[in-house]
Design an enzyme around this catalytic site. Structure first.
Site, short mmCIF file in Angstrom:
data_model
loop_
_atom_site.label_atom_id
_atom_site.label_comp_id
_atom_site.label_asym_id
_atom_site.label_seq_id
_atom_site.Cartn_x
_atom_site.Cartn_y
_atom_site.Cartn_z
NE ARG A 81 -2.65 1.00 3.68
CZ ARG A 81 -3.32 0.66 4.49
NH1 ARG A 81 -4.32 0.13 4.39
NH2 ARG A 81 -2.72 0.68 5.73
CE LYS A 183 -2.30 4.69 7.02
NZ LYS A 183 -3.51 5.21 7.77
CD GLU A 219 -11.76 5.82 4.59
OE1 GLU A 219 -10.97 4.92 5.11
OE2 GLU A 219 -11.14 6.06 3.59
N1 PLP Z 1 -9.04 4.36 6.69
C1 PLP Z 1 -8.38 5.08 6.96
C2 PLP Z 1 -8.81 6.72 6.49
C3 PLP Z 1 -7.23 5.05 7.89
O1 PLP Z 1 -6.40 6.01 8.21
C4 PLP Z 1 -7.12 3.55 8.23
C5 PLP Z 1 -5.79 3.32 8.91
O2 PLP Z 1 -4.81 2.85 8.68
C6 PLP Z 1 -7.66 2.75 7.67
C7 PLP Z 1 -8.87 3.06 7.05
C8 PLP Z 1 -7.66 1.52 8.13
O3 PLP Z 1 -6.62 0.67 7.61
P1 PLP Z 1 -5.78 -0.62 7.91
O4 PLP Z 1 -6.93 -1.51 8.50
O5 PLP Z 1 -4.90 -1.05 7.07
O6 PLP Z 1 -5.02 -0.06 9.22
C1 COI Z 2 -3.93 3.26 11.47
O1 COI Z 2 -4.90 2.81 12.03
O2 COI Z 2 -2.75 2.73 11.49
C2 COI Z 2 -3.98 4.39 11.17
O3 COI Z 2 -3.28 5.02 10.31
C3 COI Z 2 -5.25 5.45 11.46
C4 COI Z 2 -4.48 6.72 12.13
C5 COI Z 2 -5.48 7.78 11.47
C6 COI Z 2 -4.29 6.52 13.57
#
Ligand code: PLP
Ligand code: COI
Length: 340
Positions: A81, A183, A219
């Protein structure tokens, strides 16, 4: 020796740990990279990140397993990612195998900071990259720094697993064909006003809608969302302007293959919200955080699972996922990266 920390009462905050990983990109290539004890960064006043927010990041966790090992959960997907984030932001990609090597190094070097099993705390890892040389015309930097630091964390939302309240904000998060699917730091910068406003009004998080039609759920500021229907189907919004959450992708697999539940990844309309029985945020930081109420202007939607505890299906998903992460349940092939 483990650090003397009240692991059970940690919040989600930054604590400076002993080692971080640092690698620099210059003249078209990455250096070898190394661990550093220096938590400070010195850079030019016109660095690309400071002027035009050329930065992206990742988030993953290291866990102490039930038998005392330390592991990470699917770091290969974070590495991938980050590649897509870098490509979208015209940054050089950090090689996926080097990313995983760096994760292993940082966790090993900070072993004393990895919370013990059973405390509910984990070691959060924050890989990130930024443009570091001077830029003043709008263009990508030529030099970059990649870093990973570690910080022990507890629950993202105060109160741990107590259901939270979401509100639908008047602000949007991601434009069609924008950067919502990567991200990028800029996605979070522009969410700060909305989250401060939400907190001032007593809500825990914002539930963003699609900015083109404002009719579909996307989200929250820091997590994807799942819903449970009256027939126990796990539903999650399908959209190309949300972050492809690793936790969400893992939960859908867990729902189908461990719990025998049906799953649907599809458009979720705001009018449907009142029909769901459970709702939860999912992400590395959020893990699975139950939602008790959603406020959309004057409409209050109370999830039938209530405001005291997680819904039944959410709880099953949570238990199964976290048991896989700490080695109490056998993980699907390739999900657990053994560190030590
Ligand atoms: N959506 C957003 C905007 C996020 O910042 C995060 C955090 O990482 C997620 C979703 C969840 O992603 P993940 O499950 O890969 O941590
Ligand atoms: C994560 O879950 O790792 C994120 O990046 C969310 C963050 C905004 C704390």
């Amino acid at each position: 020796m483990k650090k003397n920390i009240d692991w059970k009462n940690l919040g989600f905050g930054y604590i400076k740990t002993d080692y971080r990983y640092v690698s620099n990109y210059k003249d078209g290539k990455w250096d070898g990279g190394e661990l550093s004890t220096d938590s400070e960064i010195r850079m030019n006043e016109s660095a690309g990140v400071l002027q035009y927010a050329q930065t992206c990041f990742e988030g993953l966790k290291a866990y102490t397993t039930v038998d005392g090992h330390v592991v990470c959960f699917r770091p290969d997907l974070n590495a991938k990612r980050m590649v897509s984030s870098c490509q979208r932001l015209e940054m050089p990609v950090y090689p996926e195998d080097k990313f995983i090597e760096a994760v292993v190094k940082v966790v090993k070097a900070n072993f004393d900071w990895v919370p013990p099993y059973g405390t509910g705390a984990t070691l959060y890892l924050r890989p990130y990259m930024f443009g570091s040389n001077p830029v003043i015309g709008v263009k990508p930097a030529d030099e970059y720094q990649f870093r990973i630091f570690a910080t022990p964390v507890g629950p993202y939302f105060k109160g741990g697993v107590k259901p939270i309240t979401l509100r639908v904000p008047d602000f949007d998060r991601a434009a069609p064909r924008g950067t919502g699917h990567v991200k990028a730091g800029l996605n979070y910068a522009m969410s700060l006003h909305a989250i401060v406003d939400a907190h001032n009004k007593g809500y825990n998080e914002n539930m963003y809608l699609d900015s083109a039609t404002r009719s579909k759920v996307e989200e929250t500021g820091g997590a994807n969302i799942i819903f449970i229907t009256q027939d126990n189907v796990v539903v999650t919004p399908k959209s190309n302007t949300i972050l492809p959450s690793i936790t969400r992708r893992s939960l859908l697999y867990v729902a189908e293959h461990y719990l025998g539940l049906k799953t649907e990844e599809r458009e979720v309309y705001v009018e449907e919200l009142k029909d769901f029985t459970e709702c939860a945020l999912c992400g590395t930081a959020a893990v699975l955080s139950p939602v008790g109420e959603i406020v959309n202007n004057n409409e209050h939607i109370y999830l039938p699972s209530g405001k005291d505890r997680m819904g039944v299906v959410t709880q099953k998903l949570y238990d199964t996922l976290t048991d896989i992460q700490v080695g109490k349940l056998e993980a699907p092939e390739g999900w657990i990266k053994f560190i030590m």
